[in-house]
Design a protein around this motif. Structure first.
Motif, PDB file in Angstrom:
ATOM      1  N   UNK A 171       0.778  -1.491  -0.350  1.00  0.00           N
ATOM      2  CA  UNK A 171      -0.383  -0.566   0.241  1.00  0.00           C
ATOM      3  C   UNK A 171       1.039   1.382   0.186  1.00  0.00           C
ATOM      4  N   UNK A 172       1.958   1.209   0.580  1.00  0.00           N
ATOM      5  CA  UNK A 172       2.800   2.309   0.685  1.00  0.00           C
ATOM      6  C   UNK A 172       3.246   2.458  -0.519  1.00  0.00           C
ATOM      7  N   UNK A 173       3.358   1.860  -1.154  1.00  0.00           N
ATOM      8  CA  UNK A 173       4.172   1.743  -2.963  1.00  0.00           C
ATOM      9  C   UNK A 173       3.386   2.627  -3.491  1.00  0.00           C
ATOM     10  N   UNK A 174       1.422   2.995  -3.340  1.00  0.00           N
ATOM     11  CA  UNK A 174       0.742   3.079  -4.317  1.00  0.00           C
ATOM     12  C   UNK A 174       0.594   5.121  -3.270  1.00  0.00           C
ATOM     13  N   UNK A 175       1.015   4.841  -2.194  1.00  0.00           N
ATOM     14  CA  UNK A 175       0.649   6.077  -2.115  1.00  0.00           C
ATOM     15  C   UNK A 175       0.977   6.998  -2.612  1.00  0.00           C
ATOM     16  N   UNK A 176       0.893   8.026  -3.162  1.00  0.00           N
ATOM     17  CA  UNK A 176       0.604   9.639  -4.333  1.00  0.00           C
ATOM     18  C   UNK A 176       1.819   9.925  -4.061  1.00  0.00           C
ATOM     19  N   UNK A 191       4.590   7.646  -5.370  1.00  0.00           N
ATOM     20  CA  UNK A 191       5.000   7.837  -6.686  1.00  0.00           C
ATOM     21  C   UNK A 191       5.295   8.848  -7.013  1.00  0.00           C
ATOM     22  N   UNK A 192       5.393   9.866  -6.261  1.00  0.00           N
ATOM     23  CA  UNK A 192       5.954  10.853  -6.837  1.00  0.00           C
ATOM     24  C   UNK A 192       7.091  10.964  -6.721  1.00  0.00           C
ATOM     25  N   UNK A 193       7.740  10.878  -5.196  1.00  0.00           N
ATOM     26  CA  UNK A 193       9.142  11.314  -5.296  1.00  0.00           C
ATOM     27  C   UNK A 193       9.833  10.115  -5.957  1.00  0.00           C
ATOM     28  N   UNK A 194       9.313   9.188  -6.066  1.00  0.00           N
ATOM     29  CA  UNK A 194      10.353   8.203  -6.612  1.00  0.00           C
ATOM     30  C   UNK A 194      10.371   8.521  -8.188  1.00  0.00           C
ATOM     31  N   UNK A 203       2.993  18.540  -5.170  1.00  0.00           N
ATOM     32  CA  UNK A 203       1.408  19.361  -4.057  1.00  0.00           C
ATOM     33  C   UNK A 203       0.639  17.413  -3.976  1.00  0.00           C
ATOM     34  N   UNK A 204       0.636  16.804  -4.518  1.00  0.00           N
ATOM     35  CA  UNK A 204       0.072  16.092  -4.308  1.00  0.00           C
ATOM     36  C   UNK A 204       0.444  14.733  -3.317  1.00  0.00           C
ATOM     37  N   UNK A 205       2.472  15.086  -3.132  1.00  0.00           N
ATOM     38  CA  UNK A 205       2.815  14.522  -2.095  1.00  0.00           C
ATOM     39  C   UNK A 205       2.343  15.006  -0.891  1.00  0.00           C
ATOM     40  N   UNK A 206       2.874  16.687  -0.992  1.00  0.00           N
ATOM     41  CA  UNK A 206       2.060  17.343   0.180  1.00  0.00           C
ATOM     42  C   UNK A 206       0.773  16.857   0.607  1.00  0.00           C
ATOM     43  N   UNK A 207       0.195  16.830  -0.200  1.00  0.00           N
ATOM     44  CA  UNK A 207      -1.683  16.061   0.584  1.00  0.00           C
ATOM     45  C   UNK A 207      -1.526  15.159   0.416  1.00  0.00           C
ATOM     46  N   UNK A 208      -0.968  13.954   0.909  1.00  0.00           N
ATOM     47  CA  UNK A 208      -0.853  12.587   0.487  1.00  0.00           C
ATOM     48  C   UNK A 208      -0.467  13.052   2.230  1.00  0.00           C
ATOM     49  N   UNK A 219      19.417   7.024  -9.940  1.00  0.00           N
ATOM     50  CA  UNK A 219      19.385   6.458  -9.149  1.00  0.00           C
ATOM     51  C   UNK A 219      17.600   6.528  -7.980  1.00  0.00           C
ATOM     52  N   UNK A 220      17.496   7.425  -7.657  1.00  0.00           N
ATOM     53  CA  UNK A 220      16.055   7.005  -7.119  1.00  0.00           C
ATOM     54  C   UNK A 220      15.141   6.844  -7.650  1.00  0.00           C
ATOM     55  N   UNK A 221      14.944   7.227  -8.978  1.00  0.00           N
ATOM     56  CA  UNK A 221      13.781   6.149  -9.941  1.00  0.00           C
ATOM     57  C   UNK A 221      14.144   4.368 -10.216  1.00  0.00           C
TER      58      UNK A 221
END
Length: 168
Positions: A22-27, A30-33, A80-85, A148-150
């Motif tokens: 579920x963490x892998x699917x969080x905005x 997904x945004x960060x990576x 924005x998506x990350x922050x809202x999540x 690297x992150x991606x």
């Protein structure tokens, strides 16, 4: 955050998934990576195109400006998506401008796929054109960090998913 809320925010069914999946699917993840590294690739390509266009002239200058604006808008959307999540607030917008356009046609994931294809094409153009060598040290570090992150996150998700599949 409840499973229903995650499903509502991401459009992904999370029943039967463990906490890590579920963490892998969080905005945020997904945004960060994915999203933010892709914005870095677009932004660095656009900046390099601007520099080349200033030296050589032509359409490349305009292309660079458009890509910088596009990358900046996408970066703001991903942040924005990350922050809202993180605040547990559903986002009313997509991860990028093309996916937002796709929402109008009721197919944001198709347009997100097109965005991914274009970004990969920009990465290839940066590498094959030799422009990658034109990056100053700070921009090279940003390119390497995004890569690297991606790639590492993709590998971790793949490994974890395969372990879960073989143990099921």
């Amino acid at each position: 955050m409840s499973r229903e809320k995650i499903t509502e925010e991401t459009g992904t069914i999370t029943d039967g998934l463990d906490t890590i999946q579920r963490f892998f699917l969080r905005p945020f993840f997904l945004s960060f990576t994915i999203g933010i590294p892709f914005c870095a690739f677009k932004l660095l390509f656009g900046i390099t195109a601007l520099r080349s266009g200033m030296q050589e002239g032509g359409i490349i200058l305009g292309l660079g400006a458009v890509i910088v604006l596009w990358a900046t808008a996408d970066l703001l959307m991903n942040v924005g998506r990350s922050t809202l999540d993180l605040l547990h607030v559903p986002a009313r917008f997509e991860y990028c401008t093309l996916a937002q356009l796709g929402r109008f046609f009721q197919m944001p994931l198709v347009f997100l796929g097109v965005d991914t294809l274009i970004t990969f094409a920009l990465i290839c153009a940066m590498l094959w054109s030799g422009w990658i060598a034109r990056l100053p040290p700070a921009e090279s570090i940003l390119w390497y960090a995004a890569t690297t992150l991606n790639l590492i996150s993709l590998s971790l998700v793949s490994i974890y998913t395969e372990i879960r599949r073989t143990r099921a």
